[in-house]
Design a protein around this motif. Sequence first.
Motif, short mmCIF file in Angstrom:
data_model
loop_
_atom_site.label_atom_id
_atom_site.label_comp_id
_atom_site.label_asym_id
_atom_site.label_seq_id
_atom_site.Cartn_x
_atom_site.Cartn_y
_atom_site.Cartn_z
N ASN A 126 -8.74 -4.89 21.55
CA ASN A 126 -8.90 -4.24 20.25
C ASN A 126 -10.12 -3.31 20.19
OD1 ASN A 126 -6.63 -5.37 19.00
ND2 ASN A 126 -7.74 -7.25 18.49
N ILE A 127 -10.83 -3.19 21.30
CA ILE A 127 -11.99 -2.30 21.33
C ILE A 127 -11.51 -0.91 21.74
CG2 ILE A 127 -14.30 -1.92 22.28
CD1 ILE A 127 -14.47 -4.90 22.86
N ASN A 128 -11.10 -0.12 20.78
CA ASN A 128 -10.58 1.21 21.03
C ASN A 128 -10.77 2.07 19.79
OD1 ASN A 128 -8.17 0.84 19.26
ND2 ASN A 128 -7.68 -0.73 20.79
N PRO A 129 -10.69 3.40 19.93
CA PRO A 129 -10.90 4.30 18.78
C PRO A 129 -9.91 4.07 17.65
CG PRO A 129 -10.93 5.53 20.84
CD PRO A 129 -10.47 4.16 21.18
N GLU A 130 -8.66 3.74 18.00
CA GLU A 130 -7.63 3.56 16.98
C GLU A 130 -7.95 2.37 16.06
OE1 GLU A 130 -6.07 5.91 20.28
OE2 GLU A 130 -7.06 3.95 20.21
N THR A 131 -8.33 1.24 16.65
CA THR A 131 -8.68 0.06 15.84
C THR A 131 -9.91 0.33 14.99
OG1 THR A 131 -7.72 -1.46 17.46
CG2 THR A 131 -9.31 -2.37 15.91
N ALA A 132 -10.91 1.01 15.56
CA ALA A 132 -12.13 1.32 14.82
C ALA A 132 -11.83 2.23 13.63
CB ALA A 132 -13.16 1.96 15.74
N ALA A 133 -10.97 3.24 13.86
CA ALA A 133 -10.61 4.15 12.78
C ALA A 133 -9.80 3.44 11.70
CB ALA A 133 -9.82 5.32 13.35
N LEU A 134 -8.87 2.60 12.14
CA LEU A 134 -8.06 1.85 11.18
C LEU A 134 -8.92 0.88 10.37
CD1 LEU A 134 -5.24 1.28 10.08
CD2 LEU A 134 -4.89 -0.33 11.98
N MET A 135 -9.94 0.32 11.00
CA MET A 135 -10.87 -0.56 10.28
C MET A 135 -11.53 0.18 9.12
SD MET A 135 -14.42 -2.25 11.64
CE MET A 135 -15.65 -2.85 10.48
N GLN A 136 -11.94 1.42 9.33
CA GLN A 136 -12.59 2.20 8.27
C GLN A 136 -11.61 2.48 7.13
OE1 GLN A 136 -15.90 2.60 8.50
NE2 GLN A 136 -15.58 1.45 10.41
N VAL A 137 -10.36 2.73 7.47
CA VAL A 137 -9.35 2.93 6.43
C VAL A 137 -9.17 1.66 5.60
CG1 VAL A 137 -6.90 3.40 5.99
CG2 VAL A 137 -8.13 4.70 7.74
N ILE A 138 -9.14 0.52 6.27
CA ILE A 138 -8.94 -0.76 5.57
C ILE A 138 -10.14 -1.08 4.67
CG2 ILE A 138 -8.73 -3.26 5.93
CD1 ILE A 138 -6.96 -2.59 8.37
N VAL A 139 -11.35 -0.76 5.15
CA VAL A 139 -12.53 -0.94 4.30
C VAL A 139 -12.38 -0.13 3.02
CG1 VAL A 139 -15.02 -0.51 4.07
CG2 VAL A 139 -14.13 -1.51 6.18
N SER A 140 -11.89 1.08 3.15
CA SER A 140 -11.69 1.93 1.96
C SER A 140 -10.64 1.35 1.03
CB SER A 140 -11.33 3.36 2.38
OG SER A 140 -10.02 3.42 2.92
N ILE A 141 -9.60 0.73 1.59
CA ILE A 141 -8.56 0.11 0.75
C ILE A 141 -9.15 -1.08 -0.01
CG2 ILE A 141 -6.33 -1.07 0.75
CD1 ILE A 141 -5.59 0.57 3.23
N TYR A 142 -9.98 -1.88 0.67
CA TYR A 142 -10.63 -3.00 -0.02
C TYR A 142 -11.53 -2.51 -1.16
CZ TYR A 142 -9.11 -6.72 3.15
OH TYR A 142 -8.35 -7.63 3.84
N ASN A 143 -12.02 -1.29 -1.05
CA ASN A 143 -12.92 -0.75 -2.06
C ASN A 143 -12.21 -0.04 -3.20
OD1 ASN A 143 -16.12 -0.77 -1.56
ND2 ASN A 143 -15.04 -1.00 0.39
N LEU A 144 -10.88 -0.04 -3.20
CA LEU A 144 -10.16 0.50 -4.34
C LEU A 144 -10.33 -0.41 -5.55
CD1 LEU A 144 -6.78 1.50 -2.63
CD2 LEU A 144 -8.60 3.05 -3.37
#
Length: 770
Positions: A745-763
């Motif tokens: 899971n250490i890859n750019p795709e997972t890291a980018a998706l993590m940032q998207v999910i953080v933003s969803i939690y902040n809705l």
Amino acid sequence: MTYPTINRLLAFACIGFTIFSCNQKESSEILISEIDQVSYNFHIRPILSDKCFACHGPDANKRESELRLDTEAGAYAALKDDPSQFVIKPGNLEESTVYHRITSEDPGELMPPPESNLALSETEIQLIKKWIEQGAKYEPHWAFVAPEKSPLPEETDWTTNEIDRFALKKMTEKGLQPNPEAKPHELIKRASLDLTGLPPSPEVLDRFGDFSGDLTYEDLLDGLLSDPGFGEKMAIIWMDISRYSDSYGYQDDNIRTQWPYRDWVIHAFNENMSYDQFITWQLAGDLLPNANKEQILATAFNRNHKYTEEGGVIDEEYRIEYVLDKTNTVSKGLLGITMECAQCHDHKYDPFSQKEYYEMFAFFNNTPEKGYQGDVSQSKPAKTPILWVDQEDLSGVMSFINYADTSKLSVSVMGELDEQRPTYILDRGVYDAPTVEVEPSTPSSIMKFPDDLEENRLGLAKWMTARENPLTARVFVNLMWQEIFGQGIVKSAGDFGMQGDLPTHPELLDWLAVDFIENGWDIKRLMKQILTSSTYKQSAIIKDKHLKTDPENLYLARAPRLRLPAENIQDLVLASSGLLVRKLGGPSVKPYMPEGIWEAATSGRGVLATYVQDKGDKLYRRGLYNFIKLTVPPPKAIIFDSSNRDRCEIGRSRTNTPLQALVMMNDPMILEASRVLAGKMWEENREEEKAIATSFKRIVCRDLTSKEKSILLSYYEDQLERFKENPDQIVSSLSVGEYPLEEKNINPETAALMQVIVSIYNLEETITKS
């Protein structure tokens, strides 16, 4: 911001306030003209209570001129210095001295006097005038009269049950119409959060769909009510009322083991113990015939208050302090009255004398509990009286306690002295100033204590759960209403007295209270009754008419939009990410904590001197189980308005502060949940669009719109480019939290998706029940 800008804003604010004030005045005047019969309880008493009772009310020590306005006899009396004049002459303004004093232009005659900084508005004066003209009829305080079922209002196509008939009648009176029903996914999320504090999974959302299949909305409710999470959700409310914590408070604030009581509360709610039995066991389980250990454990309710372990304290001073706390908790939490105001003198506003306060106090004054039990070096996890729980109990009557250790458990519970300890009225509430001896009893203004009841806590419990008691059922029904709709039918849920808020729907409150009693004090039935109503199922859409006529949603023409309680925000994040460990009950856990906060508020002594964070599964328990240290309540929970648990609380405030956004964007638990979910979604889907859509549904509990999908995909692509250009940032971004980070899971795709999910939690929608 420049000074001219500030001045313009202030000018607009003043104009707006003036317009608002004029509208309010106009509205009030119209209201008076529409009142056929002025009510003492609903129109006059609130005015007198706010403006007059401090000097002319129940408190004899503060009463001026021996004049009382809180009683009919006092108000109708002749003036002491002129027997030909009367305070109030029913039906006769000219001979009513009160009216002349409140309308006088002479500062020496005007009431309230100018130096009091109190003044009657023109509207209030006109109400009092009309009341006197109509006969100045006094009524007992509405909350101290046993509730009765009034006739049901008219049934319509919109009404599903009795709640709706009362709610619709009030809406119609205010010129409002109910909102349409919420969308199915909104109802599924709303009901799930209300009954279990957990979000529905995508599988549950798909299984129930639009309720057009075999599974109905009622099936959903039945499943949620039978879920163990129901007891955990309800326990959050009761932990605030019972002031539950895992430490003693005061200076050293050492550890204690009251958590088996929390396990019992969860168990009682899940088993749907009737409310009358629920509070009887907590008040007096030890006094029941042949009481078993479960019944005795329930009395830990009374022992959750703070304890001092400081050397040199006076034993009797703190013993009295603990009895005062018990008395105040029961009066506020179970009866919804502010009895603590009468500790030092007669209540200024409610008909409770200081004598009656100490008569209530006497019920709790006969326990062998001590004010001080040895120095801090001998701190124990429970104080006398103690209930010991062993392995035999855990496999028998108390199998609901979640404890894997083989050692005995100790819990502070209630006990009763063999010989009655005398109770005295304490002069100004001071522990070493006893005056007149009193016997256990209850305030007569609420309900006289029957002669045939035991003069102990068991007798108090029977008095409290009697059909004739006007408060107990009302207060609990109102508490449940507050939990669902954000505020009670009586907004001041802990104060049903004269200074409290009037009920917005008095007939509905009384009908529900009586119905609750008639149906065996059944809590799950009450919750289902509320959640099946059309009132509950409305959309939360806010229309201009709502904001103009009813901005606070007092009249329920829409569903409320409410941020989740602090504990349930944690639950939602953990559950949606797949991290939540659904272990029921057990000892409290110590999750992530900002460095240094704990140690900055400790004496440096005892096992809690240093914060030792838990590991493994303990990090992923529900918010209910977070360790509560009274001198350092969990900071994240406090930021989201949880109770600090040092006293009984029957409702929480809801604030909006920048600190809350700071928590949602930076809290290790939220970041960890985001990267764990990101890894799971990328591993399962390997395609960003589906991974984002699935994550969104798990968190927000609905499908993405096309616009939302476009925004989130764009953000994902920006973040993906960032991590590809800066590969050194990937590991640091994904390493937050202690959940194992897998190499795949250490890859750019997972890291980018993590940032998207953080933003969803902040809705806002994520942590809002709507």
